[in-house]
Design a protein around this motif. Structure first.
Motif, PDB file in Angstrom:
ATOM      1  N   ARG A  12      -0.656 -11.133  -7.720  1.00 35.31           N
ATOM      2  CA  ARG A  12      -1.399 -10.609  -8.587  1.00 35.31           C
ATOM      3  C   ARG A  12      -2.320 -11.626  -9.307  1.00 35.31           C
ATOM      4  O   ARG A  12      -3.487 -11.207  -9.844  1.00 35.31           O
ATOM      5  N   SER A  99      -4.087  -6.165  -4.437  1.00 32.95           N
ATOM      6  CA  SER A  99      -2.891  -7.211  -4.944  1.00 32.95           C
ATOM      7  C   SER A  99      -2.347  -6.638  -6.020  1.00 32.95           C
ATOM      8  O   SER A  99      -1.228  -6.771  -6.397  1.00 32.95           O
ATOM      9  N   TRP A 100      -2.643  -5.599  -6.717  1.00 28.83           N
ATOM     10  CA  TRP A 100      -2.013  -4.946  -7.733  1.00 28.83           C
ATOM     11  C   TRP A 100      -1.500  -3.683  -7.085  1.00 28.83           C
ATOM     12  O   TRP A 100      -1.145  -2.849  -8.051  1.00 28.83           O
TER      13      TRP A 100
END
Length: 142
Positions: A12, A99-100
């Motif tokens: 993240r 990525s989140w």
């Protein structure tokens, strides 16, 4: 801290760190004109070796102009400057999203196919046209 938690944090944090690096690079470009005499920016290796303008020549100078609000001047250095910056931004946003834990944004199949075929062809054609000896096309050179 468990390895899975650390890797999740790194996953993240990576796009956020990249955004900071991109912002810092934008500040450097905005503060130091790449077209100024004695500029410390490296010149295009392709141009130095061949004397020809590559399709990317002028992107840094165009970015400088865009950061100062001079859209026409940016296009004068390289017509792909706004498109290149938009592509970088969209790629970064896609990376941030994935990525989140969000699903990636998918282009419609037809649009993706068109872009995969048309964009390389346009970039190559631009590289050829900006090096043509025809006076009307010389304006494409940065």
């Amino acid at each position: 801290m468990p390895l899975s938690l650390r890797s999740g944090l790194a996953r993240r944090a990576a796009p956020i760190a990249c955004a900071g690096a991109l912002a810092a690079a934008a500040v450097v470009v905005a503060r130091h004109d790449p077209a100024a005499p004695g500029s410390r920016y490296p010149s295009c290796a392709f141009h130095q070796i061949t004397g020809l303008w590559c399709p990317g020549c002028g992107l840094t100078r165009g970015t400088y102009q865009l950061l100062h609000g001079h859209f026409g001047a940016a296009l004068g250095y390289n017509v792909f400057t706004p498109l290149a910056l938009a592509a970088i931004t969209m790629a970064w946003l896609g990376w941030l999203r994935v990525s989140w834990g969000r699903p990636p944004v998918r282009l419609p199949r037809r649009a993706a196919r068109w872009m995969a075929l048309a964009m390389p062809a346009l970039i190559i054609a631009y590289g050829v046209l900006r090096n043509m000896p025809v006076s009307a096309l010389r304006s494409l050179a940065p």
